[in-house]
Enzyme design. Structure first.
Site, PDB file in Angstrom:
ATOM      1  NE  ARG A   1      -2.660  47.973  -3.660  1.00 50.79           N
ATOM      2  CZ  ARG A   1      -1.083  47.758  -3.372  1.00 50.79           C
ATOM      3  NH1 ARG A   1       0.390  47.687  -4.313  1.00 50.79           N
ATOM      4  NH2 ARG A   1      -0.756  47.742  -2.259  1.00 50.79           N
TER       5      ARG A   1
ATOM      6  CG  ASP B   1      -2.518  44.633  -2.658  1.00 54.05           C
ATOM      7  OD1 ASP B   1      -2.549  44.984  -1.191  1.00 54.05           O
ATOM      8  OD2 ASP B   1      -1.748  44.369  -2.511  1.00 54.05           O
TER       9      ASP B   1
ATOM     10  CG  HIS C   1      -0.536  43.579   0.655  1.00 55.55           C
ATOM     11  ND1 HIS C   1      -0.484  45.033   0.703  1.00 55.55           N
ATOM     12  CD2 HIS C   1       0.573  43.017   1.596  1.00 55.55           C
ATOM     13  CE1 HIS C   1       0.479  45.410   0.877  1.00 55.55           C
ATOM     14  NE2 HIS C   1       1.004  44.460   1.474  1.00 55.55           N
TER      15      HIS C   1
ATOM     16  CG  ASP D   1       3.495  41.832  -0.063  1.00 57.48           C
ATOM     17  OD1 ASP D   1       2.651  40.677  -0.426  1.00 57.48           O
ATOM     18  OD2 ASP D   1       4.049  43.015  -0.893  1.00 57.48           O
ATOM     19  CD  GLU D   2       4.568  45.984   2.366  1.00 57.29           C
ATOM     20  OE1 GLU D   2       4.939  46.545   2.124  1.00 57.29           O
ATOM     21  OE2 GLU D   2       3.664  45.505   1.363  1.00 57.29           O
TER      22      GLU D   2
ATOM     23  CD1 TRP E   1       9.902  42.006  -1.947  1.00 56.82           C
ATOM     24  CD2 TRP E   1       9.911  44.208  -1.640  1.00 56.82           C
ATOM     25  NE1 TRP E   1       8.863  42.716  -0.625  1.00 56.82           N
ATOM     26  CE2 TRP E   1       9.104  44.202  -0.882  1.00 56.82           C
ATOM     27  CE3 TRP E   1       9.475  45.735  -2.212  1.00 56.82           C
ATOM     28  CZ2 TRP E   1       8.623  45.079   0.376  1.00 56.82           C
ATOM     29  CZ3 TRP E   1       8.862  46.366  -0.637  1.00 56.82           C
ATOM     30  CH2 TRP E   1       9.004  46.064   0.969  1.00 56.82           C
TER      31      TRP E   1
ATOM     32  CE1 TYR F   1       9.181  45.887  -6.823  1.00 58.51           C
ATOM     33  CE2 TYR F   1       8.301  47.470  -5.049  1.00 58.51           C
ATOM     34  CZ  TYR F   1       8.623  46.291  -5.857  1.00 58.51           C
ATOM     35  OH  TYR F   1       8.330  45.310  -4.479  1.00 58.51           O
TER      36      TYR F   1
ATOM     37  CD1 TRP G   1       5.393  48.218  -6.765  1.00 55.53           C
ATOM     38  CD2 TRP G   1       3.475  46.717  -6.195  1.00 55.53           C
ATOM     39  NE1 TRP G   1       5.685  46.550  -6.645  1.00 55.53           N
ATOM     40  CE2 TRP G   1       5.116  45.992  -6.180  1.00 55.53           C
ATOM     41  CE3 TRP G   1       2.236  46.122  -5.867  1.00 55.53           C
ATOM     42  CZ2 TRP G   1       4.801  44.730  -5.960  1.00 55.53           C
ATOM     43  CZ3 TRP G   1       2.601  44.829  -5.926  1.00 55.53           C
ATOM     44  CH2 TRP G   1       3.823  44.328  -5.926  1.00 55.53           C
TER      45      TRP G   1
ATOM     46  CD  GLU H   1       0.895  51.399  -4.218  1.00 52.18           C
ATOM     47  OE1 GLU H   1       1.442  51.540  -5.625  1.00 52.18           O
ATOM     48  OE2 GLU H   1       1.442  50.709  -3.497  1.00 52.18           O
TER      49      GLU H   1
HETATM   50  C1  ACM Z   1       5.956  45.258  -2.221  1.00 49.33           C
HETATM   51  O1  ACM Z   1       6.795  45.872  -2.622  1.00 49.33           O
HETATM   52  N1  ACM Z   1       5.420  44.720  -1.300  1.00 49.33           N
HETATM   53  C2  ACM Z   1       6.584  43.645  -2.892  1.00 49.33           C
END
Ligand code: ACM
Ligand code: ZN
Length: 522
Positions: free
Chosen positions: A154, A183, A262, A325-326, A392, A418, A457, A459
């Site tokens: 990011r 990502d 991702h 993830d996601e 997480w 986090y 993270w 972002e």
């Molecule tokens: C995550 O925070 N998507 C692992």
């Protein structure tokens, strides 16, 4: 002096204060086992750069009776079964650091560093002199996995910042750096076989504006981007340099190649690997993206195996993170290639596609003597047995099932670990008081919780200054959870020791927030 005036973070397992002090000055000598000469060099370097003392290193001989020594010794005893543990004895004549490994000695040095008062004193000969209280420290970590994750997709920070983080991690006795290198918003690792991954995939036009909107917006909404390009990646030579820099500090680097979701940066570079054919731009917005790798594409496994071959050639870590993830299934539902793949493999429906994919990659890496770690999103009954899980968010019950099968987990509970949330949302106390062992977990499974990892993270973390603001003092709190016996952890004591610890960070150039900021109430 009382024990309360000694301020070490993470608090050691055992420490007792003795009478008197050791005077560290230019006449002090370091004596070392030849086998750990490099560790002695690291101590010499710290004393020189932090205190301005130039101290010689000599070989250790059993018969040496002289005084004013710092002795580094490798020993094998009952007390030193934990390969990260050490004993530090400061007496008036000498300082001894003993451990069964150079890693243990290295941690002993980090503790010693915190025992040295910051104020310089000159003795009668006008030499620099530092007094160190006499103590006996018998220390070892509670958890074997003490990690920090940095997202460089990011935002890209580069080699200097990563080395700075590794220095701070070592000082806090962290041993695992999880590097989120890929990502939707950028691919940051040079892969010789697929140059477009960095030529195209490492560059984006900008970043969505307005944090609030960015978090809520759907893919269809057009929200302006700031127009500030975000670019950058590590060459393989730079990666080798950083990996060895970490190894010197006893930190293992676990690279993360996040697949099969991702992956917009991959799809922007090689659009034929998507279900729709594209085209795609390296993403400028956040949240979950519906375009993911097309698992039915006949090239996909060869492509990923070639990438992973280069990754494992570079990274000595036995454990490789493959994300997971996601991952939405929408594209796979509508894709003839994915549907044909489901048929051929007898997978019944689209929900079995990612589990199949994960196991196939996991088996490939196992054939190369590596293990996968995956985010807990992909836990399922059929997950290959050597896969580790990083927790997480959501479905904690599946994590308990995984642990009860005798498998291993690393805890990164979002609401505590986090680091990229304002202190108002996740106060320091919430991070400090989190414990990785669930209170209702049977004791025989505690060993399957390998430890914990704080995640940053990025972002909305675009500079080192913002990175510092979110990370410190939270990472300091996490270091204590990872190292100190549970019964010795205490937030008030931690805050008091933090007062002494934070100024030590000036030597690293850390811009941490004020106490008013990081202790603000919800
Ligand atoms: C995550 O925070 N998507 C692992
Ligand atoms: Zn497909």
């Amino acid at each position: 002096m009382t024990l309360k005036e000694i301020n070490i973070i993470p608090e050691p397992a055992n420490i007792s204060l003795k009478e008197g002090a050791f005077f560290l000055n230019e006449q002090t000598q370091i004596l070392t086992d030849v086998k750990v000469k490099e560790t002695a060099e690291q101590l010499k370097q710290i004393l020189s750069s932090v205190l301005g003392l130039n101290i010689p290193i000599e070989e250790y001989k059993q018969t040496n009776e002289s005084k004013n020594l710092i002795i580094l010794k490798r020993i094998y005893s009952e007390k030193h079964l934990n390969h990260e543990g050490y004993t530090l004895i400061v007496s008036q004549d000498r300082i001894e650091i003993m451990a069964s490994t150079s890693k243990g000695l290295f941690y002993g040095i980090q503790t010693l560093r915190q025992l040295i008062p910051q104020d310089k004193v000159k003795n009668e000969n006008l030499n620099l002199e530092f007094f160190i209280p006499c103590v006996v420290v018998e220390d070892y970590p509670r958890f074997q996995w003490r990690g920090f994750m940095l997202d460089e997709s990011r935002h890209f920070f580069g080699k200097k910042v990563v080395k700075y983080i590794l220095d701070l991690m070592a000082f806090l006795k962290f041993n695992t750096f999880h590097w989120h290198l890929t990502d939707d918003q950028g691919w940051r690792v040079e892969i010789n076989k697929y140059p477009l991954l960095t030529e195209i995939g490492s560059k984006r036009e900008g970043t969505i504006t307005a944090r609030q909107k960015a978090l809520l917006c759907s893919e269809k909404q057009k929200i302006p981007i700031d127009g500030i390009p975000v670019t950058g990646y590590y060459t393989q030579n730079e990666l080798k340099e950083i990996i060895s820099y970490a190894a010197e500090r006893h930190i293992s680097i676990i690279p993360e190649i996040d697949i099969p979701g991702h992956t917009t940066a991959i799809l922007a570079s090689y659009p034929h690997l998507s279900c729709t054919g594209g085209s795609f731009d390296v993403s400028t917005r956040f949240r979950v993206h519906k375009d993911v790798l097309c698992i039915g594409n006949s090239e996909i496994f060869e492509f990923l195996e070639n990438i992973l071959d280069e990754i494992i050639h570079l990274f000595p870590s036995q454990i490789i993170h493959i994300g997971g993830d996601e991952v939405p299934t929408k594209r796979w539902k509508d894709c003839p290639k994915c549907q044909a793949f489901i048929q051929t493999k007898g997978l019944n429906n689209v929900m079995n596609l990612q589990p199949h994919f994960t196991n196939r990659i996991g088996k490939y890496l196992a054939s190369k003597d590596r293990r996968i770690i995956v985010w807990n999103d992909i836990l399922n009954d059929d997950l290959i047995s050597n896969a580790m899980c990083q927790y997480w968010l959501n479905n904690f019950n599946l994590v308990l099932v995984h642990v009860q099968k005798g498998r291993e987990v690393v805890m990164s509970e979002m609401n505590a670990l986090y680091l990229n949330y304002p202190y108002k949302l996740i106060p320091l106390h919430q991070t400090y008081s989190y414990d990785p062992i669930p209170s209702d977990l049977e004791e025989k499974f505690h060993k399957n919780i390998l430890g914990l990892e704080a995640c940053l993270w990025t972002e909305f973390v675009s500079t080192k200054e913002i990175l510092d603001w979110y990370t410190f003092p939270r990472l300091i709190a996490v270091s204590e959870t990872g190292w100190t016996p549970k019964k010795k952890r205490n937030f008030d004591s931690f805050l008091k020791r933090l007062d002494n610890f934070l100024p030590l960070l000036k030597a690293f150039d850390v811009r941490y927030p004020s106490k008013e900021e990081f202790l603000q109430k919800q």
